[in-house]
Design a protein around this motif. Structure first.
Motif, mmCIF file in Angstrom:
data_model
loop_
_atom_site.group_PDB
_atom_site.id
_atom_site.type_symbol
_atom_site.label_atom_id
_atom_site.label_comp_id
_atom_site.label_asym_id
_atom_site.label_seq_id
_atom_site.Cartn_x
_atom_site.Cartn_y
_atom_site.Cartn_z
ATOM 1 N N UNK A 47 -44.356 67.153 0.942
ATOM 2 C CA UNK A 47 -43.244 67.907 0.338
ATOM 3 C C UNK A 47 -42.234 68.345 1.388
ATOM 4 N N UNK A 48 -42.632 68.326 2.661
ATOM 5 C CA UNK A 48 -41.701 68.765 3.716
ATOM 6 C C UNK A 48 -40.491 67.841 3.795
ATOM 7 N N UNK A 49 -40.695 66.548 3.494
ATOM 8 C CA UNK A 49 -39.573 65.616 3.485
ATOM 9 C C UNK A 49 -38.580 65.959 2.382
ATOM 10 N N UNK A 50 -39.108 66.204 1.173
ATOM 11 C CA UNK A 50 -38.253 66.576 0.045
ATOM 12 C C UNK A 50 -37.541 67.895 0.299
ATOM 13 N N UNK A 51 -38.288 68.844 0.877
ATOM 14 C CA UNK A 51 -37.696 70.154 1.213
ATOM 15 C C UNK A 51 -36.572 69.970 2.233
ATOM 16 N N UNK A 52 -36.769 69.068 3.187
ATOM 17 C CA UNK A 52 -35.740 68.797 4.198
ATOM 18 C C UNK A 52 -34.457 68.266 3.568
ATOM 19 N N UNK A 53 -34.604 67.337 2.615
ATOM 20 C CA UNK A 53 -33.409 66.794 1.939
ATOM 21 C C UNK A 53 -32.640 67.894 1.209
ATOM 22 N N UNK A 54 -33.375 68.754 0.505
ATOM 23 C CA UNK A 54 -32.733 69.755 -0.347
ATOM 24 C C UNK A 54 -32.173 70.923 0.478
ATOM 25 N N UNK A 55 -32.757 71.142 1.658
ATOM 26 C CA UNK A 55 -32.326 72.257 2.507
ATOM 27 C C UNK A 55 -31.242 71.827 3.510
ATOM 28 N N UNK A 56 -31.336 70.585 4.004
ATOM 29 C CA UNK A 56 -30.418 70.146 5.066
ATOM 30 C C UNK A 56 -29.461 69.048 4.604
ATOM 31 N N UNK A 57 -30.013 67.898 4.221
ATOM 32 C CA UNK A 57 -29.177 66.710 3.995
ATOM 33 C C UNK A 57 -28.116 66.931 2.924
ATOM 34 N N UNK A 58 -28.501 67.455 1.758
ATOM 35 C CA UNK A 58 -27.526 67.584 0.660
ATOM 36 C C UNK A 58 -26.491 68.679 0.912
ATOM 37 N N UNK A 59 -26.899 69.938 1.203
ATOM 38 C CA UNK A 59 -25.861 70.968 1.378
ATOM 39 C C UNK A 59 -25.063 70.836 2.672
ATOM 40 N N UNK A 60 -25.682 70.329 3.745
ATOM 41 C CA UNK A 60 -24.976 70.286 5.040
ATOM 42 C C UNK A 60 -24.128 69.018 5.202
ATOM 43 N N UNK A 61 -24.583 67.907 4.617
ATOM 44 C CA UNK A 61 -23.836 66.640 4.764
ATOM 45 C C UNK A 61 -23.537 66.045 3.381
ATOM 46 N N UNK A 62 -22.782 66.769 2.521
ATOM 47 C CA UNK A 62 -22.588 66.270 1.145
ATOM 48 C C UNK A 62 -21.845 64.942 1.070
ATOM 49 N N UNK A 63 -20.774 64.784 1.882
ATOM 50 C CA UNK A 63 -20.011 63.522 1.823
ATOM 51 C C UNK A 63 -20.874 62.341 2.262
ATOM 52 N N UNK A 64 -21.649 62.549 3.329
ATOM 53 C CA UNK A 64 -22.526 61.469 3.807
ATOM 54 C C UNK A 64 -23.608 61.149 2.768
#
Length: 510
Positions: free
Chosen positions: A247-264
């Motif tokens: 679940x740490x991978x999914x948590x990483x996406x929802x905490x970092x990838x989506x809100x911090x790099x939305x355009x990417x």
């Protein structure tokens, strides 16, 4: 609760108990670990009761500056809360599952599990970029030891593969974090979630984080460490690996990838969806031909975690909420399935599916529990598996009808391999003497499976109690994604019909 450092306590307590275990005999270490995990569960429930979904976004916040930009910063939102509760719920069950199965180096084994609990809570509670990284990486060490020391025959190979895959993925993430801290002038995660990084840099940052989270999920094609790790790990190791570490991978996406790099994230939509679609179909087909029970459930984990990435990258409220529920449900259901495998492995010392058959005759209680968790894995309405997969598919359909179509075939294939497994283990002729002599569940084993069974039904019947704490935090992520202007190919909007422009124009003339 204000002012009391409950999160620091939840991290410190298992660490101190782990040290205490090392100075005790086997039985003393077992009891110390069990009591500590029950105290942690009680603290987790206190967190849940005192968490206010309508209050501040970040609650139970603690902040102590240590040196330079590095600070001991903890705090949780609803998303972190749910994953912490999942962790502390599964931990006493893991200790109970190891009570008789682990006989060598028991104090060290219990210490490794307690240390893992502290690090898992740290990952979900960390509010400083580098503090998160330390917890995220340190969690590898106890799991590496659990597989490498208490695992099966090929445990050394499996533990090295697990360690190298997950470590190499995270090196790029550290480089990206250093650049982000330099660019934004802070390592505070809530601040970074609202920071607009340059669009040209976002792609590189996204890929650096993706390298780490994709391995951790694990996504196809970097999933090959998982079946090996599961097959070699002791039962409790498999439970916590499937239940929380993935679940740490999914948590990483929802905490970092989506809100911090939305355009990417929008740019990489087809990369993530493409890998997820392959994973759903390919790993389901691979699961169908497995002869080892643990391998079958391990491949089903990869397929289920692909539903998580499909939901997350649908960029809609339904998709994100569905992804969170799939993570929570999968944590319960796959953990329970590994416990079910462990129960019969302890009796017959083989995981070969062909060695069993007809267990419903002499182990009816076992067959009942196994049936419940099989149905939850398939996504039967009324179980936890249904709600998350349904919401993920709704979100996927809004983003791309093709993705939804391929993902739905995964649901059908999931029913095929799980029901095929159940039929071969529990039905058929009971014609093997050693299988016929196997006793039904003991009181200890019922005590391990019953709470998970109740949680699975609770989530299936009343998912609102799990959705309510995360709703606003999902909304924050969705708001960041909406700014990108992403639109899917499904022309549906919730609540009101869409009138095509031409028809509206025609109506105006009449």
């Amino acid at each position: 609760m204000t002012g009391f450092p409950i999160l620091t306590l939840m991290i410190a307590l298992p660490v101190l108990a782990a040290l205490a275990c090392l100075f005790q005999n086997a039985q003393g270490a077992r009891w110390t670990a069990l009591l500590t995990t029950f105290v942690e569960l009680a603290l987790g429930i206190i967190l849940w009761i005192n968490f206010d979904p309508a209050g501040a976004q970040w609650q139970f916040v603690e902040h102590v500056d240590l040196f330079g930009r590095f600070s001991w910063a903890l705090g949780i939102d609803g998303i972190a809360l749910m994953l912490i509760v999942l962790s502390v719920f599964l931990m006493p069950i893991c200790i109970g599952a190891s009570w008789e199965a682990i006989e060598k180096r028991v104090p060290e084994y219990m210490a490794a599990f307690l240390l893992m609990e502290a690090l898992m809570i740290g990952v979900f509670a960390a509010q400083d970029l580098f503090l998160f990284y330390i917890f995220f990486e340190a969690g590898l060490i106890p799991m590496y030891l659990i597989i490498g020391i208490w695992g099966g025959a090929d445990r050394i190979y499996a533990s090295y593969k697990f360690f190298l895959y997950t470590l190499l993925g995270s090196v790029l993430m550290l480089v990206a974090m250093l650049w982000m801290a330099q660019e934004a002038g802070t390592t505070d995660i809530p601040t970074l979630m609202a920071y607009d990084f340059p669009v040209e840099a976002q792609t590189w940052l996204f890929l650096a984080f993706f390298a780490s989270f994709a391995v951790k999920m694990p996504m196809w094609p970097v999933h090959t460490w998982l079946p090996d790790a599961h097959v070699q790990a002791p039962t409790a190791g498999s439970v916590i690996l499937a239940g929380v570490l993935l679940k740490m991978g999914g948590y990483g996406f929802i905490r970092f990838s989506l809100p911090m790099f939305p355009e990417a994230s929008v740019q990489m939509f087809w990369l993530v969806m493409g890998l997820s679609m392959v994973a759903v179909v390919y790993t389901s087909l691979v699961a169908l031909v497995q002869t080892d029970m643990k391998k079958l459930i391990a491949y089903s984990s990869v397929a289920h975690m692909a539903f998580v990435t499909i939901g997350l990258f649908a960029f809609s409220r339904q998709g994100l909420e569905g992804a969170m529920l799939v993570m929570l449900s999968h944590g319960l259901v796959s953990g329970a399935l590994f416990l079910c495998v462990g129960v019969i492995y302890d009796r017959l010392h083989t995981r070969e599916i062909a060695r069993y058959g007809g267990l419903a005759d002499n182990m009816p209680k076992y067959a009942l529990f196994f049936m419940l968790f099989t149905m939850a894995s398939v996504g039967l309405p009324g179980t936890s598996g249904f709600v998350g997969e349904f919401l993920s598919l709704v979100g996927a359909y809004q983003a791309s009808s093709w993705v939804a179509f391929v993902a739905t075939t995964g649901v059908i294939l999931g029913a095929c391999y799980m029901l095929y497994l159940y039929a071969r283990v529990c039905y058929g002729k009971l014609d093997k003497a050693d299988v016929a002599a196997m006793p039904d569940l003991s009181a200890r084993e019922i005590a391990l499976l019953l709470p998970i069974g109740l949680a699975v039904l609770w989530m299936g019947v009343y998912p609102e109690s799990f959705l309510k704490p995360i709703r606003r935090d999902i909304g924050v992520v969705v708001a960041r994604m909406e700014k990108t202007g992403f639109t899917g190919d499904a022309h549906v909007t919730a609540g009101k019909p869409v009138i095509p422009a031409a028809a509206a124009h025609e109506g105006a003339h009449h």
